[in-house]
Design a protein around this motif. Structure first.
Motif, PDB file in Angstrom:
ATOM      1  N   MET A 130      -5.374 -11.620   0.672  1.00 27.80           N
ATOM      2  CA  MET A 130      -6.045 -10.698  -0.239  1.00 27.80           C
ATOM      3  C   MET A 130      -6.074  -9.288   0.337  1.00 27.80           C
ATOM      4  SD  MET A 130      -7.427 -10.546  -3.199  1.00 27.80           S
ATOM      5  CE  MET A 130      -8.094  -9.135  -4.072  1.00 27.80           C
ATOM      6  N   GLY A 131      -6.375  -9.183   1.630  1.00 25.40           N
ATOM      7  CA  GLY A 131      -6.391  -7.871   2.269  1.00 25.40           C
ATOM      8  C   GLY A 131      -5.023  -7.215   2.234  1.00 25.40           C
ATOM      9  N   LYS A 132      -3.968  -8.011   2.464  1.00 29.26           N
ATOM     10  CA  LYS A 132      -2.616  -7.464   2.442  1.00 29.26           C
ATOM     11  C   LYS A 132      -2.235  -7.006   1.046  1.00 29.26           C
ATOM     12  CE  LYS A 132       1.077  -6.385   4.657  1.00 29.26           C
ATOM     13  NZ  LYS A 132       1.004  -5.366   5.719  1.00 29.26           N
ATOM     14  N   LEU A 133      -2.633  -7.754   0.032  1.00 27.93           N
ATOM     15  CA  LEU A 133      -2.362  -7.345  -1.343  1.00 27.93           C
ATOM     16  C   LEU A 133      -3.024  -6.013  -1.658  1.00 27.93           C
ATOM     17  CD1 LEU A 133      -1.287  -7.797  -4.194  1.00 27.93           C
ATOM     18  CD2 LEU A 133      -3.298  -9.234  -4.646  1.00 27.93           C
ATOM     19  N   LEU A 134      -4.273  -5.848  -1.241  1.00 27.95           N
ATOM     20  CA  LEU A 134      -4.973  -4.581  -1.488  1.00 27.95           C
ATOM     21  C   LEU A 134      -4.299  -3.426  -0.753  1.00 27.95           C
ATOM     22  CD1 LEU A 134      -8.697  -5.777  -1.279  1.00 27.95           C
ATOM     23  CD2 LEU A 134      -7.307  -5.370  -3.327  1.00 27.95           C
ATOM     24  N   ARG A 135      -3.841  -3.676   0.483  1.00 28.82           N
ATOM     25  CA  ARG A 135      -3.163  -2.614   1.231  1.00 28.82           C
ATOM     26  C   ARG A 135      -1.813  -2.281   0.610  1.00 28.82           C
ATOM     27  NH1 ARG A 135      -5.660  -5.528   5.370  1.00 28.82           N
ATOM     28  NH2 ARG A 135      -3.780  -6.745   5.884  1.00 28.82           N
ATOM     29  N   LEU A 136      -1.130  -3.302   0.088  1.00 29.29           N
ATOM     30  CA  LEU A 136       0.132  -3.037  -0.595  1.00 29.29           C
ATOM     31  C   LEU A 136      -0.087  -2.155  -1.829  1.00 29.29           C
ATOM     32  CD1 LEU A 136       2.012  -6.468  -0.472  1.00 29.29           C
ATOM     33  CD2 LEU A 136       2.825  -4.297   0.471  1.00 29.29           C
ATOM     34  N   ARG A 137      -1.105  -2.475  -2.615  1.00 29.43           N
ATOM     35  CA  ARG A 137      -1.388  -1.658  -3.800  1.00 29.43           C
ATOM     36  C   ARG A 137      -1.711  -0.222  -3.403  1.00 29.43           C
ATOM     37  NH1 ARG A 137      -5.272  -6.168  -6.733  1.00 29.43           N
ATOM     38  NH2 ARG A 137      -3.600  -7.429  -7.663  1.00 29.43           N
ATOM     39  N   ARG A 138      -2.492  -0.075  -2.334  1.00 31.94           N
ATOM     40  CA  ARG A 138      -2.808   1.269  -1.863  1.00 31.94           C
ATOM     41  C   ARG A 138      -1.541   1.977  -1.378  1.00 31.94           C
ATOM     42  NH1 ARG A 138      -6.781   0.036   1.346  1.00 31.94           N
ATOM     43  NH2 ARG A 138      -5.611  -0.092   3.278  1.00 31.94           N
ATOM     44  N   GLY A 139      -0.665   1.233  -0.686  1.00 26.96           N
ATOM     45  CA  GLY A 139       0.583   1.813  -0.216  1.00 26.96           C
ATOM     46  C   GLY A 139       1.482   2.248  -1.353  1.00 26.96           C
ATOM     47  N   LEU A 142       0.180   5.544  -2.612  1.00 23.59           N
ATOM     48  CA  LEU A 142       0.461   6.648  -1.699  1.00 23.59           C
ATOM     49  C   LEU A 142       1.949   7.001  -1.688  1.00 23.59           C
ATOM     50  CD1 LEU A 142      -1.838   5.641   1.313  1.00 23.59           C
ATOM     51  CD2 LEU A 142      -2.191   7.524  -0.295  1.00 23.59           C
ATOM     52  N   ALA A 143       2.803   5.995  -1.849  1.00 25.58           N
ATOM     53  CA  ALA A 143       4.246   6.257  -1.844  1.00 25.58           C
ATOM     54  C   ALA A 143       4.701   6.933  -3.130  1.00 25.58           C
ATOM     55  CB  ALA A 143       5.014   4.946  -1.642  1.00 25.58           C
ATOM     56  N   GLY A 144       4.027   6.627  -4.236  1.00 22.71           N
ATOM     57  CA  GLY A 144       4.421   7.217  -5.515  1.00 22.71           C
ATOM     58  C   GLY A 144       5.860   6.874  -5.844  1.00 22.71           C
ATOM     59  N   THR A 145       6.653   7.898  -6.146  1.00 18.88           N
ATOM     60  CA  THR A 145       8.067   7.686  -6.487  1.00 18.88           C
ATOM     61  C   THR A 145       8.999   8.012  -5.319  1.00 18.88           C
ATOM     62  OG1 THR A 145       8.192   9.945  -7.386  1.00 18.88           O
ATOM     63  CG2 THR A 145       7.655   8.163  -8.937  1.00 18.88           C
ATOM     64  N   ASP A 146       8.424   8.199  -4.120  1.00 17.63           N
ATOM     65  CA  ASP A 146       9.222   8.516  -2.934  1.00 17.63           C
ATOM     66  C   ASP A 146       9.905   7.231  -2.435  1.00 17.63           C
ATOM     67  OD1 ASP A 146      10.017   8.939  -0.195  1.00 17.63           O
ATOM     68  OD2 ASP A 146       8.740  10.714  -0.139  1.00 17.63           O
ATOM     69  N   ILE A 147      11.224   7.156  -2.608  1.00 14.17           N
ATOM     70  CA  ILE A 147      11.963   5.939  -2.258  1.00 14.17           C
ATOM     71  C   ILE A 147      11.866   5.632  -0.769  1.00 14.17           C
ATOM     72  CG2 ILE A 147      14.225   4.833  -2.210  1.00 14.17           C
ATOM     73  CD1 ILE A 147      12.994   5.026  -4.984  1.00 14.17           C
ATOM     74  N   ASP A 148      11.945   6.665   0.074  1.00 13.57           N
ATOM     75  CA  ASP A 148      11.868   6.431   1.516  1.00 13.57           C
ATOM     76  C   ASP A 148      10.526   5.810   1.895  1.00 13.57           C
ATOM     77  OD1 ASP A 148      14.394   7.439   1.941  1.00 13.57           O
ATOM     78  OD2 ASP A 148      13.696   9.456   2.446  1.00 13.57           O
ATOM     79  N   ARG A 149       9.452   6.289   1.308  1.00 14.43           N
ATOM     80  CA  ARG A 149       8.129   5.720   1.598  1.00 14.43           C
ATOM     81  C   ARG A 149       8.004   4.302   1.052  1.00 14.43           C
ATOM     82  NH1 ARG A 149       3.406  10.347   0.856  1.00 14.43           N
ATOM     83  NH2 ARG A 149       4.174  11.776   2.478  1.00 14.43           N
ATOM     84  N   GLN A 150       8.588   4.057  -0.097  1.00 15.21           N
ATOM     85  CA  GLN A 150       8.564   2.705  -0.657  1.00 15.21           C
ATOM     86  C   GLN A 150       9.304   1.732   0.257  1.00 15.21           C
ATOM     87  OE1 GLN A 150      10.302   3.217  -4.535  1.00 15.21           O
ATOM     88  NE2 GLN A 150       8.389   3.854  -5.495  1.00 15.21           N
ATOM     89  N   GLN A 151      10.461   2.138   0.750  1.00 10.80           N
ATOM     90  CA  GLN A 151      11.227   1.266   1.628  1.00 10.80           C
ATOM     91  C   GLN A 151      10.512   1.031   2.950  1.00 10.80           C
ATOM     92  OE1 GLN A 151      15.208   2.889   1.917  1.00 10.80           O
ATOM     93  NE2 GLN A 151      15.782   2.124  -0.112  1.00 10.80           N
ATOM     94  N   GLU A 152       9.869   2.051   3.490  1.00 13.49           N
ATOM     95  CA  GLU A 152       9.119   1.880   4.728  1.00 13.49           C
ATOM     96  C   GLU A 152       7.922   0.965   4.514  1.00 13.49           C
ATOM     97  OE1 GLU A 152       7.646   2.006   8.553  1.00 13.49           O
ATOM     98  OE2 GLU A 152       9.655   2.360   7.729  1.00 13.49           O
ATOM     99  N   LEU A 153       7.275   1.055   3.359  1.00 13.94           N
ATOM    100  CA  LEU A 153       6.165   0.152   3.039  1.00 13.94           C
ATOM    101  C   LEU A 153       6.642  -1.292   3.050  1.00 13.94           C
ATOM    102  CD1 LEU A 153       3.264  -0.389   1.982  1.00 13.94           C
ATOM    103  CD2 LEU A 153       4.157  -0.003  -0.330  1.00 13.94           C
ATOM    104  N   LEU A 154       7.792  -1.544   2.457  1.00 15.66           N
ATOM    105  CA  LEU A 154       8.343  -2.892   2.431  1.00 15.66           C
ATOM    106  C   LEU A 154       8.701  -3.367   3.840  1.00 15.66           C
ATOM    107  CD1 LEU A 154      10.658  -2.503  -0.695  1.00 15.66           C
ATOM    108  CD2 LEU A 154       8.649  -3.988  -0.538  1.00 15.66           C
ATOM    109  N   ARG A 155       9.405  -2.538   4.565  1.00 15.14           N
ATOM    110  CA  ARG A 155       9.846  -2.923   5.913  1.00 15.14           C
ATOM    111  C   ARG A 155       8.669  -3.195   6.837  1.00 15.14           C
ATOM    112  NH1 ARG A 155      10.077  -1.708  10.755  1.00 15.14           N
ATOM    113  NH2 ARG A 155       8.748   0.104  10.390  1.00 15.14           N
ATOM    114  N   ALA A 156       7.670  -2.299   6.806  1.00 13.12           N
ATOM    115  CA  ALA A 156       6.564  -2.400   7.750  1.00 13.12           C
ATOM    116  C   ALA A 156       5.624  -3.561   7.450  1.00 13.12           C
ATOM    117  CB  ALA A 156       5.773  -1.084   7.756  1.00 13.12           C
TER     118      ALA A 156
END
Length: 250
Positions: A130-139, A142-156
């Motif tokens: 549940m905590g990870k899901l909430l952090r993913l939604r927050r991420g 924060l990433a918005g439409t920035d592809i690099d930030r989206q990919q880093e969110l997935l990788r990390a």
């Protein structure tokens, strides 16, 4: 000339030097301990256990720990021996992972009396999911439409998700395989969500390309899969086995 990147051997040498006779064990755990790591891409998770711990020793390790994290690795987990043998109920998910997949780099890891309760594990797995899901939604926000930030969110996020997935398998009475792709396939099939987004992120972390045009679709499936997992865990009832994969229920 570029500064030398800290290696695992360097870290062990520094821990041994600073802690001296107080050092009980240095342990590598996670994918690197099972031979599944990808050089330069996998996390090196290290546990240091000491008989006694002082502020002076922690301060003395400051430069070492900064260099270790600058090399791209998670912070070293430091516990006293007394804390290690008594904290499986606090961190059952991590303990289960360490007990099943570890390599002792120095000293001796005390294992007598260290067991994981399935009821403790069930509670932490649901909390962490549940905590990870909430952090993913927050991420995602924060990433918005920035592809690099989206990919880093997935990788990390993948390493933590795989720990959660392995915890789910243990709750189901299964011994998690060493191969992360097999873990993803097993959990997605049992919990009812597509494996493909998680398989794509695993391949990406292992070095495969993720085209920009695919990233938002993968991220959407990733979050939907975690949403389904949280719902599954909310309904989950522990099986009736007395011993599962060496983990002892209360």
């Amino acid at each position: 000339m570029a500064a030398k990147t800290m290696t695992l051997d360097d870290l062990v040498a520094q821990l041994t030097h600073v802690h001296g006779d107080a050092l009980q064990a240095v342990v590598l755990y996670g994918s690197a301990a099972s031979g599944e790591d990808i050089a330069g891409r996998s996390d090196l998770n290290v546990l240091a256990i000491v008989h006694t711990m002082s502020l002076a020793s922690l301060r003395a390790l400051g430069q070492t720990m900064r260099a270790w994290q600058e090399a791209g690795h998670p912070p070293v987990l430091e516990l006293t021996t007394a804390e290690w043998v008594s904290s499986a109920d606090v961190f059952p998910m991590e303990y289960a992972d360490i007990l099943e997949r570890h390599r002792v780099l120095a000293g001796s890891l005390p294992l007598e009396g260290v067991t994981v309760s399935l009821s403790d594990l069930r509670l932490q797995v649901e909390q962490e999911a549940m905590g990870k899901l909430l952090r993913l939604r927050r991420g995602v926000m924060l990433a918005g439409t920035d592809i690099d930030r989206q990919q880093e969110l997935l990788r990390a996020s993948l390493s933590t998700l795989l720990v959660i997935f392995r915890g789910v398998m243990r709750l189901q009475g299964d011994v998690p395989p060493r191969d992360s792709a097999q873990v993803i396939a097993a959990v997605s099939a049992r919990c009812g969500f597509p494996a493909e987004p998680f398989e794509r992120v695993l391949a990406y972390k292992r070095g495969s390309a993720m085209p920009s045009g695919d990233t938002e679709r993968v991220l959407e499936g990733y979050v939907e899969g975690m949403t389904a997992l949280v719902a599954y865990l909310n309904r989950f009832q522990l099986p009736g086995q007395t011993i599962i994969a060496g983990l002892l229920p209360q």
